[in-house]
Design an enzyme around this catalytic site. Structure first.
Site, PDB file in Angstrom:
ATOM      1  N   ALA A  65       0.869  -1.119  -0.050  1.00  0.00           N
ATOM      2  CA  ALA A  65      -0.151   0.120  -0.024  1.00  0.00           C
ATOM      3  C   ALA A  65       1.138   1.078  -0.153  1.00  0.00           C
ATOM      4  O   ALA A  65       1.961   1.148   0.307  1.00  0.00           O
ATOM      5  CB  ALA A  65      -0.990  -0.037   1.252  1.00  0.00           C
ATOM      6  N   GLY A 108       0.482  -4.957   0.910  1.00  0.00           N
ATOM      7  CA  GLY A 108      -0.619  -5.017   0.067  1.00  0.00           C
ATOM      8  C   GLY A 108      -0.371  -5.691  -1.582  1.00  0.00           C
ATOM      9  O   GLY A 108      -1.350  -5.936  -2.037  1.00  0.00           O
ATOM     10  N   GLU A 111      -0.564  -9.184  -0.768  1.00  0.00           N
ATOM     11  CA  GLU A 111      -2.180  -9.372  -0.524  1.00  0.00           C
ATOM     12  C   GLU A 111      -2.772  -9.475  -1.935  1.00  0.00           C
ATOM     13  O   GLU A 111      -3.712 -10.264  -2.181  1.00  0.00           O
ATOM     14  CB  GLU A 111      -2.540  -8.412   0.451  1.00  0.00           C
ATOM     15  CG  GLU A 111      -2.156  -8.648   1.737  1.00  0.00           C
ATOM     16  CD  GLU A 111      -2.225  -7.578   2.823  1.00  0.00           C
ATOM     17  OE1 GLU A 111      -2.057  -6.474   2.385  1.00  0.00           O
ATOM     18  OE2 GLU A 111      -2.787  -8.046   3.941  1.00  0.00           O
TER      19      GLU A 111
HETATM   20  C1  HXC Z   1       5.179   4.523  -1.280  1.00  0.00           C
HETATM   21  C2  HXC Z   1       6.817   3.294  -2.145  1.00  0.00           C
HETATM   22  C3  HXC Z   1       6.590   2.088  -1.570  1.00  0.00           C
HETATM   23  C4  HXC Z   1       5.472   2.125  -0.838  1.00  0.00           C
HETATM   24  C5  HXC Z   1       8.298   1.920  -2.361  1.00  0.00           C
HETATM   25  N1  HXC Z   1       8.127   3.410  -2.538  1.00  0.00           N
HETATM   26  N2  HXC Z   1       7.565   1.282  -1.680  1.00  0.00           N
HETATM   27  N3  HXC Z   1       6.228   4.428  -1.860  1.00  0.00           N
HETATM   28  N4  HXC Z   1       4.700   3.289  -0.599  1.00  0.00           N
HETATM   29  N5  HXC Z   1       4.906   0.954  -0.201  1.00  0.00           N
HETATM   30  C6  HXC Z   1       8.880   4.495  -3.396  1.00  0.00           C
HETATM   31  C7  HXC Z   1      10.155   4.807  -2.464  1.00  0.00           C
HETATM   32  O1  HXC Z   1       9.726   5.670  -1.541  1.00  0.00           O
HETATM   33  C8  HXC Z   1      10.973   5.180  -3.570  1.00  0.00           C
HETATM   34  O2  HXC Z   1      10.468   6.750  -3.842  1.00  0.00           O
HETATM   35  C9  HXC Z   1      10.690   4.515  -4.687  1.00  0.00           C
HETATM   36  O3  HXC Z   1       9.465   3.747  -4.596  1.00  0.00           O
HETATM   37  C10 HXC Z   1      11.776   3.332  -4.812  1.00  0.00           C
HETATM   38  O4  HXC Z   1      12.037   2.811  -3.701  1.00  0.00           O
HETATM   39  P1  HXC Z   1      13.458   2.271  -3.057  1.00  0.00           P
HETATM   40  O5  HXC Z   1      13.163   2.191  -1.509  1.00  0.00           O
HETATM   41  O6  HXC Z   1      14.102   3.534  -3.324  1.00  0.00           O
HETATM   42  O7  HXC Z   1      13.661   1.068  -3.720  1.00  0.00           O
HETATM   43  P2  HXC Z   1      14.798  -0.042  -3.121  1.00  0.00           P
HETATM   44  O8  HXC Z   1      15.846   0.816  -2.551  1.00  0.00           O
HETATM   45  O9  HXC Z   1      15.163  -0.688  -4.462  1.00  0.00           O
HETATM   46  O10 HXC Z   1      13.830  -0.851  -2.211  1.00  0.00           O
HETATM   47  C11 HXC Z   1      12.692  -1.501  -2.315  1.00  0.00           C
HETATM   48  C12 HXC Z   1      11.923  -2.061  -1.373  1.00  0.00           C
HETATM   49  C13 HXC Z   1      11.624  -0.614  -0.535  1.00  0.00           C
HETATM   50  C14 HXC Z   1      12.584  -3.049  -0.456  1.00  0.00           C
HETATM   51  C15 HXC Z   1      10.573  -2.531  -1.935  1.00  0.00           C
HETATM   52  O11 HXC Z   1      10.975   0.350  -1.328  1.00  0.00           O
HETATM   53  C16 HXC Z   1      10.552  -1.006   0.471  1.00  0.00           C
HETATM   54  O12 HXC Z   1      10.902  -1.557   1.773  1.00  0.00           O
HETATM   55  N6  HXC Z   1       9.420  -0.327   0.327  1.00  0.00           N
HETATM   56  C17 HXC Z   1       8.154  -0.626   1.358  1.00  0.00           C
HETATM   57  C18 HXC Z   1       7.913  -1.983   1.654  1.00  0.00           C
HETATM   58  C19 HXC Z   1       6.751  -2.159   2.354  1.00  0.00           C
HETATM   59  O13 HXC Z   1       6.766  -1.801   3.672  1.00  0.00           O
HETATM   60  N7  HXC Z   1       5.460  -2.454   2.113  1.00  0.00           N
HETATM   61  C20 HXC Z   1       4.265  -2.585   2.782  1.00  0.00           C
HETATM   62  C21 HXC Z   1       3.454  -1.209   2.945  1.00  0.00           C
HETATM   63  S1  HXC Z   1       2.139  -1.271   4.170  1.00  0.00           S
HETATM   64  P3  HXC Z   1      11.487   7.907  -3.792  1.00  0.00           P
HETATM   65  O14 HXC Z   1      10.546   9.087  -4.372  1.00  0.00           O
HETATM   66  O15 HXC Z   1      11.968   7.940  -2.568  1.00  0.00           O
HETATM   67  O16 HXC Z   1      12.538   7.770  -4.682  1.00  0.00           O
HETATM   68  C22 HXC Z   1       1.052  -2.121   3.456  1.00  0.00           C
HETATM   69  C23 HXC Z   1      -0.084  -2.048   4.049  1.00  0.00           C
HETATM   70  C24 HXC Z   1      -1.033  -3.298   3.409  1.00  0.00           C
HETATM   71  O17 HXC Z   1       1.127  -2.442   2.148  1.00  0.00           O
HETATM   72  C25 HXC Z   1      -2.377  -3.377   4.130  1.00  0.00           C
HETATM   73  C26 HXC Z   1      -3.014  -2.391   3.692  1.00  0.00           C
HETATM   74  C27 HXC Z   1      -3.149  -2.266   1.985  1.00  0.00           C
END
Ligand code: HXC
Length: 257
Positions: A65, A108, A111
């Site tokens: 998400a 998400g 999911e």
């Molecule tokens: C918003 C996101 C994002 C996310 C990545 N980005 N994941 N933006 N929401 N979930 C954005 C980053 O901020 C960044 O933007 C760009 O995408 C590239 O990501 P990087 O982190 O620079 O890439 P990398 O170093 O290759 O790392 C990849 C990654 C990491 C390991 C996937 O991005 C990450 O950990 N993302 C979050 C994963 C996460 O926690 N997901 C769960 C979310 S909560 P900028 O502008 O900074 O360059 C969830 C709740 C579900 O899903 C339940 C309800 C739906």
């Protein structure tokens, strides 16, 4: 169909839907949710679409998400708007839906893949429920569908530690139906969808419905439900055609009636 966050291509009887927010690794924001819901409503009523493949980019199916969109959400707002409830519609989509996953399928994203009928993964795929590392928990089915897909031990491991699992572990655990070489993912998923699209529509829809009922019913009720659908299919022209074709050693020509 034109969307801001999706690319929809119709390939014969198959719709290929590509999540398209590369700048955010396909993070699922409210626009993605609204557009997916709109696209799937159209597919549901369009008889020309007989199966759907949902995919992302090479780097990410979807990294979860959209954290930036939800970081300031307050409880009252989340509760009164029933935050994320919109995602509950997708599993009601009646036609076959295959997830083609490359790269990150996190939170998400994992999911969403699990809402599909089955997952074909590239060797590069990485699955996980990292919500715990953000101070939340999965909110689109991760704690429920993951347990049913891979069992309590691994679901707890993923949900409590937030670690990622690679494609090989995901296939071994039963989350993923097939793992393919990275360059072959879309072709493999489209071929599977085309194969399904070429079968008898009523039997395909009933097979999906019956398998999904296995998650809701007792074994006795599930077996009864299956048997009733099985019996009903003998009222279709396609059952007559499918069996006649087998006996006559020729390919069937299904009419979807
Ligand atoms: C918003 C996101 C994002 C996310 C990545 N980005 N994941 N933006 N929401 N979930 C954005 C980053 O901020 C960044 O933007 C760009 O995408 C590239 O990501 P990087 O982190 O620079 O890439 P990398 O170093 O290759 O790392 C990849 C990654 C990491 C390991 C996937 O991005 C990450 O950990 N993302 C979050 C994963 C996460 O926690 N997901 C769960 C979310 S909560 P900028 O502008 O900074 O360059 C969830 C709740 C579900 O899903 C339940 C309800 C739906």
């Amino acid at each position: 169909m034109t969307f801001e966050t999706l690319i929809v291509e119709i390939r014969g009887a198959v719709a290929l839907v590509t999540l398209n927010r590369p700048q955010a690794l396909n993070a699922l924001n409210s626009v993605v949710m609204r557009e997916l819901s709109e696209a799937f409503k159209t597919f549901d009523t369009d008889p020309a679409v007989r199966a759907v493949v949902l995919t992302g980019s090479e780097k990410a199916f979807a990294a979860g998400a959209d954290i930036k969109e939800m970081q300031h959400v307050e409880f009252a707002e989340a509760y009164s708007s029933d935050f994320l409830a919109g995602w509950a519609e997708l599993p009601n989509f009646r036609k076959p839906l295959i997830a083609a996953v490359s790269g990150f399928a996190l939170g998400g994203g994992c999911e969403l893949a699990m809402m599909c009928d089955f997952i074909i993964a590239s060797k590069t795929a990485r699955f996980g429920q990292p919500e715990i590392t953000l101070g939340i928990i999965p909110g689109m089915g991760g704690t429920q569908r993951l347990v049913r897909a891979i069992g309590k031990a691994k679901a707890m491991d993923l949900c409590l530690t937030g670690r990622m699992m690679d494609a090989e572990e995901a296939e071994r655990s039963g989350l993923v139906a097939r793992v393919v070489e990275p360059g072959k993912l879309i072709d493999e998923a489209l071929a599977a969808a085309e194969r399904i699209a070429g079968l008898s529509g009523p039997s395909v829809l009933m097979a999906k419905e019956a398998v999904n009922r296995a998650f809701e019913l007792t074994l006795a009720e599930g077996l009864r439900f299956e048997r009733r659908l099985f019996q009903a299919l003998f009222a279709t022209e396609d059952q007559k055609e499918g069996m006649a074709a087998f006996v006559e050693k020729r390919p069937p020509a299904f009419k979807n009636r």
